[in-house]
Design an enzyme around this catalytic site. Structure first.
Site, PDB file in Angstrom:
ATOM      1  N   ASP A 268       0.840  -1.210   0.000  1.00  0.00           N
ATOM      2  CA  ASP A 268       0.000   0.000   0.000  1.00  0.00           C
ATOM      3  C   ASP A 268       0.873   1.258   0.000  1.00  0.00           C
ATOM      4  O   ASP A 268       0.524   2.267  -0.622  1.00  0.00           O
ATOM      5  CB  ASP A 268      -0.922   0.011   1.219  1.00  0.00           C
ATOM      6  CG  ASP A 268      -1.779  -1.236   1.280  1.00  0.00           C
ATOM      7  OD1 ASP A 268      -2.141  -1.752   0.212  1.00  0.00           O
ATOM      8  OD2 ASP A 268      -2.059  -1.708   2.395  1.00  0.00           O
ATOM      9  N   SER A 307       4.024   1.776  10.462  1.00  0.00           N
ATOM     10  CA  SER A 307       5.385   1.518   9.969  1.00  0.00           C
ATOM     11  C   SER A 307       5.852   2.580   8.973  1.00  0.00           C
ATOM     12  O   SER A 307       6.988   2.521   8.505  1.00  0.00           O
ATOM     13  CB  SER A 307       5.434   0.150   9.284  1.00  0.00           C
ATOM     14  OG  SER A 307       4.744   0.186   8.048  1.00  0.00           O
TER      15      SER A 307
HETATM   16  O1  RIB Z   1      -2.312  -4.363   2.583  1.00  0.00           O
HETATM   17  C1  RIB Z   1      -2.349  -4.446   3.985  1.00  0.00           C
HETATM   18  C2  RIB Z   1      -3.713  -4.141   4.473  1.00  0.00           C
HETATM   19  O2  RIB Z   1      -4.583  -5.121   3.958  1.00  0.00           O
HETATM   20  C3  RIB Z   1      -3.862  -4.217   5.974  1.00  0.00           C
HETATM   21  O3  RIB Z   1      -3.680  -2.974   6.617  1.00  0.00           O
HETATM   22  C4  RIB Z   1      -5.257  -4.800   6.148  1.00  0.00           C
HETATM   23  O4  RIB Z   1      -6.161  -3.928   6.724  1.00  0.00           O
HETATM   24  C5  RIB Z   1      -5.704  -5.226   4.772  1.00  0.00           C
HETATM   25  O5  RIB Z   1      -6.621  -4.357   4.268  1.00  0.00           O
END
Ligand code: RIB
Length: 323
Positions: A268, A307
Site C-alpha cells: 500500500d 510503519s
Molecule cells: O495491505 C495491507 C492491508 O490489507 C492491511 O492494513 C489490512 O487492513 C488489509 O486491508
C-alpha cells in the site's frame, strides 16, 4: 534495470516534487495483529505474542502514505461508531489526510486478523464491516472529492459498484485512475476499461490474465499486459522489486536492502508513493523508484500505517544511500 545511484537520485527528485492533490476511495480497517514464529498450517495451532490493534485498510494506508509524503490527500470511506473507528480516524488525521469524505455508521468498522511470522511474512483475513456500506450512491454524493484531485487510487476491498462509479466519475473529469487488483476479486470488463494504471502482483496478474505468466520472459509479460488492454502496469514482485511496463517499455526497479520485520502494508505504501508521484507529473518508472524506497522502509517496523516514514525520514534515508 536502473543502477542504484540513478534510482536514489530519481527517488530524491520525485520526493521533492510531491504536493499535487490525490484522492483515495475504499477501505479502512483495524488490523488485529499477532506475531508468531511461523504461520500455522491448516488445522494447526501455533503460539503467538500479544494481539495488538493497528490502523490499516489498503485505501487508508495508501492515503496515509500520500499525505506523509506531502500530497494533499483526501479519503472517501466509512467507519463504525466504535472505538476502532475512533482509532482509525485519529491515525488518518494525525497523518494529515482530509477525512471530510468519511462517514460514521452503525456497522462495526472494517477489521482484519493478521498473523506475522519471524521473517516478516503475513496472512490476512479481511472482514468488511462498514466498508461494505460504501456504494455507488455514496460515491456520487462525494464526487467533488474525486473531481478535485489529479489522480484517484482504488483497490478491491471496497464494494465493486462503488469502485466502478468512482472510476467513472474520475475518467469523465480527466482524473487519472489507478487500481490495485487486491484482494483478488472477479471484476467486470467495464471497470477494467476505466483504469489507466494497474498495480498487480504475479499471482493477481495470473488470475486476471487467466493463465500463469513467466515474468522472467519479458516478451510474454508484455503480451499478457497488452492482451489485458493496459498500457501502464506495475508488477510488484515482493523482495525482487517491481517491473514497470509503460507503453511497451519494461523497467526493473529493485528494492532497497533493509532489515525486514513486517511486510504488512508495504504494498500500500508502494501504491501511495506512485499515486503521489503520478499526481505530480512524474513518469511511472520515476514513481516506482520512490515507491521502492518508501515500501522497503515500511517493512522495518510493525504494522501498516504505524510503519510508515515521514517525507523527512525518507529524504534522510535516501541521502544516506549516496554516501
Ligand atoms: O495491505 C495491507 C492491508 O490489507 C492491511 O492494513 C489490512 O487492513 C488489509 O486491508
Amino acid at each position: 534495470m536502473k543502477n542504484s545511484k540513478d534510482i536514489v537520485a530519481t527517488a530524491q527528485k520525485v520526493l521533492s516534487s510531491i504536493g499535487a492533490p490525490v484522492t483515495v476511495m475504499g477501505s479502512i480497517n483495524a488490523d488485529l495483529t499477532v506475531e508468531t514464529e511461523r504461520l500455522p498450517r491448516p488445522g494447526e495451532t501455533v503460539i503467538g505474542g500479544p494481539v495488538v490493534t493497528l490502523p490499516g485498510g489498503k485505501s487508508a494506508n495508501q492515503a496515509v502514505t500520500c499525505s506523509l509524503l506531502g500530497a494533499k490527500t483526501k479519503l472517501i470511506g466509512a467507519l463504525g461508531n466504535d472505538s476502532h473507528g475512533d482509532l482509525l480516524l485519529d491515525s488518518l488525521n494525525k497523518a494529515g489526510v482530509d477525512t471530510a469524505g468519511i462517514r460514521r455508521c452503525e456497522e462495526p468498522s472494517g477489521s482484519t486478523m493478521i498473523t506475522v511470522d519471524a521473517a516478516g511474512e503475513n496472512t490476512i483475513v479481511y472482514s468488511a464491516g462498514a466498508n461494505a456500506l460504501v456504494n455507488a450512491d455514496f460515491v456520487r454524493e462525494e464526487s467533488q472529492i474525486i473531481t478535485s484531485a489529479k489522480i484517484l487510487g482504488l483497490c478491491l476491498e471496497a464494494p465493486l459498484d462503488a469502485v466502478e462509479e468512482a472510476a467513472r466519475i474520475a475518467r469523465d473529469a480527466g482524473v487519472q485512475v489507478v487500481l490495485n487488483f487486491s484482494p483478488i476479486t472477479q471484476v467486470p470488463e467495464s471497470l477494467l476499461k476505466l483504469v489507466d494504471v494497474l498495480i498487480v502482483n504475479q499471482h493477481e496478474l495470473a488470475v486476471l490474465g487467466g493463465r500463469e505468466i513467466d515474468v522472467t520472459n519479458l516478451d510474454e509479460l508484455r503480451k499478457a499486459v497488452a492482451d489485458l488492454g493496459f498500457e501502464q502496469v506495475v508488477l510488484t514482485l515482493g523482495g525482487s522489486g517491481s517491473l514497470v511496463l509503460d507503453s511497451g517499455e519494461v523497467t526493473r526497479i529493485p528494492i532497497f536492502e533493509v532489515d525486514t520485520v513486517d511486510t504488512t502494508g508495504a504494498g500500500d505504501s508502494f501504491m501511495g508513493s506512485l499515486l503521489s508521484a503520478l499526481a505530480a507529473g512524474c513518469s511511472l518508472s520515476e514513481g516506482a523508484c520512490l515507491a521502492a524506497a518508501v515500501s522497503s522502509l515500511a517493512t522495518v517496523r510493525m504494522g501498516a500505517q504505524s510503519s510508515y516514514w515521514s517525507a523527512r525520514e525518507v529524504r534522510d534515508f535516501l541521502s544516506q544511500q549516496t554516501r
